[in-house]
Design an enzyme around this catalytic site. Structure first.
Site, PDB file in Angstrom:
ATOM      1  N   GLY A  11      39.110  41.810  35.563  1.00 47.10           N
ATOM      2  CA  GLY A  11      38.297  42.155  34.601  1.00 47.10           C
ATOM      3  C   GLY A  11      37.429  41.209  33.780  1.00 47.10           C
ATOM      4  N   THR A  12      38.102  39.667  34.098  1.00 47.74           N
ATOM      5  CA  THR A  12      37.206  38.771  33.509  1.00 47.74           C
ATOM      6  C   THR A  12      36.033  37.713  34.143  1.00 47.74           C
ATOM      7  OG1 THR A  12      38.957  36.769  33.909  1.00 47.74           O
ATOM      8  CG2 THR A  12      38.980  38.462  31.938  1.00 47.74           C
ATOM      9  N   GLY A  13      36.470  38.245  35.875  1.00 47.30           N
ATOM     10  CA  GLY A  13      35.744  37.732  36.896  1.00 47.30           C
ATOM     11  C   GLY A  13      34.068  37.968  36.750  1.00 47.30           C
ATOM     12  N   TYR A  14      33.322  37.467  37.758  1.00 47.02           N
ATOM     13  CA  TYR A  14      31.757  38.027  37.885  1.00 47.02           C
ATOM     14  C   TYR A  14      31.249  39.188  37.769  1.00 47.02           C
ATOM     15  CZ  TYR A  14      26.971  36.890  38.747  1.00 47.02           C
ATOM     16  OH  TYR A  14      25.818  36.917  39.007  1.00 47.02           O
ATOM     17  N   ARG A  35      46.935  38.855  33.281  1.00 45.91           N
ATOM     18  CA  ARG A  35      48.222  37.925  34.155  1.00 45.91           C
ATOM     19  C   ARG A  35      49.038  36.733  33.096  1.00 45.91           C
ATOM     20  NH1 ARG A  35      46.360  36.072  39.066  1.00 45.91           N
ATOM     21  NH2 ARG A  35      44.358  35.992  38.704  1.00 45.91           N
ATOM     22  N   LYS A  44      38.374  32.757  29.769  1.00 49.11           N
ATOM     23  CA  LYS A  44      38.988  34.467  30.286  1.00 49.11           C
ATOM     24  C   LYS A  44      39.716  35.344  28.815  1.00 49.11           C
ATOM     25  CE  LYS A  44      39.111  33.751  35.459  1.00 49.11           C
ATOM     26  NZ  LYS A  44      38.368  34.590  35.900  1.00 49.11           N
ATOM     27  N   LYS A 133      38.821  42.107  53.997  1.00 49.35           N
ATOM     28  CA  LYS A 133      38.679  43.392  53.157  1.00 49.35           C
ATOM     29  C   LYS A 133      39.004  44.150  53.913  1.00 49.35           C
ATOM     30  CE  LYS A 133      35.036  41.760  50.560  1.00 49.35           C
ATOM     31  NZ  LYS A 133      33.617  41.624  50.145  1.00 49.35           N
ATOM     32  N   ARG A 137      41.806  47.644  53.627  1.00 46.26           N
ATOM     33  CA  ARG A 137      41.667  49.536  53.789  1.00 46.26           C
ATOM     34  C   ARG A 137      42.735  49.448  54.563  1.00 46.26           C
ATOM     35  NH1 ARG A 137      35.254  49.998  55.026  1.00 46.26           N
ATOM     36  NH2 ARG A 137      34.103  48.692  52.993  1.00 46.26           N
ATOM     37  N   HIS A 265      27.834  33.918  56.521  1.00 45.86           N
ATOM     38  CA  HIS A 265      27.048  34.748  55.713  1.00 45.86           C
ATOM     39  C   HIS A 265      25.729  34.929  55.487  1.00 45.86           C
ATOM     40  CE1 HIS A 265      31.488  34.737  53.878  1.00 45.86           C
ATOM     41  NE2 HIS A 265      31.203  35.461  54.888  1.00 45.86           N
TER      42      HIS A 265
END
Ligand code: GFR
Length: 307
Positions: A11-14, A35, A44, A133, A137, A265
């Site tokens: 929740g403090t990320g980009y 954390r 953060k 990812k 999944r 990418h």
């Protein structure tokens, strides 16, 4: 219907900070995993304290402490993970905790890019993003955890003001490298809109066990269209330097792993058109059609702050 209680991980990320804001703005009781590893990251910590002042609840738990994760998950209905690409596989622990807790109505893992299910042939080393990812999944589906995957395509800050130039986040002044003939269609998203669409999907049955693609019509643009928009806004004319595909790929040689991943990418995005070269199937929904009320930010608007 009572709005779901949401736990945001990362929740403090980009993108995570934007998801916290959207969750609060949409009236969800919002919990943020805090954390102990945060250590001395003062930015953060102060961001977390500002969210706490806005009504979010900080929940102490560590990805290394299974019991603490189960206790955190038991306090909510929905978990949204926005963990950074450096730590995708930590989410396997989160999946274990969600599986044991048994109360989660929807889990959104950290996706927010190109649909990894369509990238089995992606180039090394950038393919690791998609492979990890997909591993998450498989764990989610193996545990029968209800989920939504958000394919958000290209975050505007990384690809729009810089006219998709690499190694810079600012507009070019004289020259602009054009990928091929610059005509490949790409989807660019304002990061705040990504968070809005994400939060709208968490209680939506239409998004259950589906991939939500963010593909708003006016943000489907070629690099040529992006350049033209900037030239119109700035009054500048840029010299275009075409980069053929093989020359672009050759630019991986001898550079660090981060650049090698990014070249891969960029190649998939700007030469193969991987964000637009397919129709959304049965397992998918398009966000701007599900939520037409969202006034999403157009890229002219996004560029104005860089003038
Ligand atoms: C659009 O979906 C993705 C985008 C994706 O699924 C995986 C990776 C990306 C981006 C990365 C975002 O961190 O591709 C490149 C990378 C961002 C980046 C931009 C990295 C290095 C650069 O030099 C750069 O130039 C702006």
């Amino acid at each position: 219907m009572e709005k779901s209680k949401v736990l945001v991980v990362g929740g403090t990320g980009y993108i995570g900070r934007r998801i916290v804001r959207a969750s609060l703005a949409h009236g969800h009781r919002t919990f943020i995993l805090t954390r102990p590893e945060i250590g001395l990251n003062i930015d953060k910590l102060q961001l977390l304290l500002s969210f706490k002042a806005q009504g979010a609840r900080l929940v102490e738990a560590s990805m290394e402490d299974h019991r603490s994760l189960v206790a955190a998950v038991k306090q909510v209905d929905v978990v949204v993970s926005a963990i950074s690409g450096l730590h995708f596989l930590l989410q396997l622990k989160l999946v274990e905790a969600i599986k044991e807790a048994g109360n989660i109505k929807r889990f959104l893992p950290s996706e927010f890019g190109i649909d990894p299910a369509r990238m089995a042939q992606a180039l090394e080393p950038g393919r690791v993003t998609f492979d990890e990812k997909m591993e998450i999944r498989r764990a989610i589906e193996g545990a029968n955890i209800p989920h939504t995957y958000v394919s958000a395509n290209c975050f505007a800050a990384f690809f729009v003001p810089n006219l998709s130039q690499m190694r810079t986040l600012l507009p070019p002044k004289e020259k602009v490298h054009v990928y091929g003939d610059g005509s490949v269609k790409v989807i660019f998203m304002d990061e705040d809109d990504v968070a809005t669409y994400t939060i709208k999907s968490i209680d939506d049955p239409r998004a259950l066990n589906k991939t939500i693609y963010l593909r708003p019509a006016e943000n489907i643009l070629s690099q040529n269209e992006l350049i033209a928009k900037w030239e119109k806004l700035s009054g500048k004319v840029l010299e275009r330097i075409p980069i053929p595909s093989d020359e672009f790929l050759a630019s991986m040689e001898g550079t660090d792993i981060t650049n090698q991943m990014a070249v891969g990418h960029f190649h998939h995005i700007f030469y193969e058109g991987c964000s637009t070269n397919f129709d959304i199937g049965e397992d998918g929904e398009e966000a701007s059609l599900l939520y037409p009320e969202v006034q999403y930010t157009r890229m002219e608007e996004y560029m104005k702050r860089y003038l």
